[in-house]
Design an enzyme around this catalytic site. Sequence first.
Site, PDB file in Angstrom:
ATOM      1  CG  HIS A   1      -1.975  -1.110   1.123  1.00  0.00           C
ATOM      2  ND1 HIS A   1      -2.664  -1.585   2.211  1.00  0.00           N
ATOM      3  CD2 HIS A   1      -2.404  -1.855   0.067  1.00  0.00           C
ATOM      4  CE1 HIS A   1      -3.484  -2.553   1.831  1.00  0.00           C
ATOM      5  NE2 HIS A   1      -3.335  -2.748   0.544  1.00  0.00           N
TER       6      HIS A   1
ATOM      7  CB  THR B   1      -3.915  -8.134   8.537  1.00  0.00           C
ATOM      8  OG1 THR B   1      -4.856  -7.594   7.598  1.00  0.00           O
ATOM      9  CG2 THR B   1      -3.699  -9.605   8.248  1.00  0.00           C
TER      10      THR B   1
HETATM   11  P1  OAD Z   1      -7.072  -3.237  10.730  1.00  0.00           P
HETATM   12  O1  OAD Z   1      -7.132  -2.057  11.636  1.00  0.00           O
HETATM   13  O2  OAD Z   1      -8.220  -3.535   9.813  1.00  0.00           O
HETATM   14  O3  OAD Z   1      -6.849  -4.574  11.597  1.00  0.00           O
HETATM   15  C1  OAD Z   1      -5.851  -4.595  12.580  1.00  0.00           C
HETATM   16  C2  OAD Z   1      -5.774  -6.023  13.087  1.00  0.00           C
HETATM   17  O4  OAD Z   1      -4.693  -6.099  14.007  1.00  0.00           O
HETATM   18  C3  OAD Z   1      -7.026  -6.483  13.833  1.00  0.00           C
HETATM   19  O5  OAD Z   1      -7.380  -7.782  13.388  1.00  0.00           O
HETATM   20  C4  OAD Z   1      -6.574  -6.518  15.299  1.00  0.00           C
HETATM   21  O6  OAD Z   1      -7.218  -7.567  16.012  1.00  0.00           O
HETATM   22  C5  OAD Z   1      -5.108  -6.820  15.142  1.00  0.00           C
HETATM   23  N1  OAD Z   1      -4.270  -6.369  16.255  1.00  0.00           N
HETATM   24  C6  OAD Z   1      -4.475  -5.346  17.110  1.00  0.00           C
HETATM   25  N2  OAD Z   1      -3.437  -5.245  17.972  1.00  0.00           N
HETATM   26  C7  OAD Z   1      -2.565  -6.240  17.641  1.00  0.00           C
HETATM   27  C8  OAD Z   1      -1.309  -6.664  18.133  1.00  0.00           C
HETATM   28  N3  OAD Z   1      -0.726  -6.048  19.179  1.00  0.00           N
HETATM   29  N4  OAD Z   1      -0.695  -7.715  17.537  1.00  0.00           N
HETATM   30  C9  OAD Z   1      -1.281  -8.356  16.493  1.00  0.00           C
HETATM   31  N5  OAD Z   1      -2.476  -7.997  15.961  1.00  0.00           N
HETATM   32  C10 OAD Z   1      -3.095  -6.960  16.541  1.00  0.00           C
HETATM   33  O7  OAD Z   1      -5.717  -3.075   9.891  1.00  0.00           O
HETATM   34  P2  OAD Z   1      -5.312  -3.859   8.576  1.00  0.00           P
HETATM   35  O8  OAD Z   1      -5.800  -5.267   8.594  1.00  0.00           O
HETATM   36  O9  OAD Z   1      -3.862  -3.647   8.375  1.00  0.00           O
HETATM   37  O10 OAD Z   1      -5.639  -0.101   3.473  1.00  0.00           O
HETATM   38  O11 OAD Z   1      -6.109  -3.043   7.443  1.00  0.00           O
HETATM   39  C11 OAD Z   1      -5.926  -3.444   6.107  1.00  0.00           C
HETATM   40  C12 OAD Z   1      -6.020  -2.226   5.241  1.00  0.00           C
HETATM   41  O12 OAD Z   1      -7.260  -1.527   5.502  1.00  0.00           O
HETATM   42  C13 OAD Z   1      -4.950  -1.179   5.498  1.00  0.00           C
HETATM   43  O13 OAD Z   1      -3.750  -1.474   4.861  1.00  0.00           O
HETATM   44  C14 OAD Z   1      -5.599   0.048   4.898  1.00  0.00           C
HETATM   45  C15 OAD Z   1      -6.986  -0.117   5.475  1.00  0.00           C
HETATM   46  O14 OAD Z   1      -7.922   0.489   4.666  1.00  0.00           O
HETATM   47  C16 OAD Z   1      -5.151   0.954   2.724  1.00  0.00           C
HETATM   48  O15 OAD Z   1      -4.663   1.919   3.243  1.00  0.00           O
HETATM   49  C17 OAD Z   1      -5.262   0.761   1.245  1.00  0.00           C
END
Ligand code: OAD
Length: 251
Positions: free
Chosen positions: A124, A192
């Site tokens: 991204h 994620t």
């Molecule tokens: P999210 O905010 O959707 O998800 C974060 C994930 O991390 C969740 O499943 C939490 O349970 C988990 N989490 C929280 N704290 C954690 C920790 N300490 N260790 C491990 N996991 C933990 O973020 P992403 O999945 O990265 O796209 O979101 C995907 C995309 O959606 C991003 O890249 C962005 C957003 O729109 C773009 O910018 C194109």
Amino acid sequence: MAPPLTAVPERLLTALRQAQRVAVLTGAGISAESGVPAFRDAQTGLRSKYDAQELATPEAFLARPRLVWDWYLFRRGLVERAAPNRGHESLARFPEIFADFTLITQNVDGLHQRAGQRDVIELHGNIFDTLCFDERRLVSDVRDDGKAPPRCDCGSLLRPGVVWFGESLPGPALSRAEAAARGCQVFFSIGTSSLVHPAAGLPLIAKRSGALLVEINPTTTPLTTSADHVLSGPAGQVLPQLLQHLEAFRG
Ligand code: OAD
């Protein structure tokens, strides 16, 4: 007092002992313990008034370029003040353990690189990159008076070098990530929510190609039921402990 070692299933440890090709996909969760808010967590600051989905689009930028630009300056400041955590640092050691290791991230914060990870596939983009909006080329010389939206020498608006909703991912990065998913023996999906494609499809490509699929996340996601192993917990705790296991048997 260090927390007890995360129970890592023997079957997973055996697979990791034998694995040469390992791939990892990370999301915002791995930066949570560095104080960088994730997307679908409760949001703070400027973001509390706006939803990322509202601002992170070309339409939002063209409608309110200065507001979107300032939102990214705010996020750049957040990341600059953050430091990589033990999760990033542990992954930076994986290339010493596995002959063919690939780190793919959805994050734009550059914390993997600051932890010493070389060769990060940024699906991204990177929040610290600035692009000419029209020509999509990298611009290094940004003059910003803090009022008008900064412009390129060609007259176009300048934008952050990140992928916005509705935009395609950088082709070479996605191709490399898909090839790594198809070719690996073990695929980790870490921090994620597994909601945003095409990134969210990579773990399933790996599994369909015969890889062992491991999820590291304190909560369940749509991927959890497909994972062969789920290490439930924060990456900043689970990864250093997994690394301890890996270094023990790699001598
Ligand atoms: P999210 O905010 O959707 O998800 C974060 C994930 O991390 C969740 O499943 C939490 O349970 C988990 N989490 C929280 N704290 C954690 C920790 N300490 N260790 C491990 N996991 C933990 O973020 P992403 O999945 O990265 O796209 O979101 C995907 C995309 O959606 C991003 O890249 C962005 C957003 O729109 C773009 O910018 C194109």
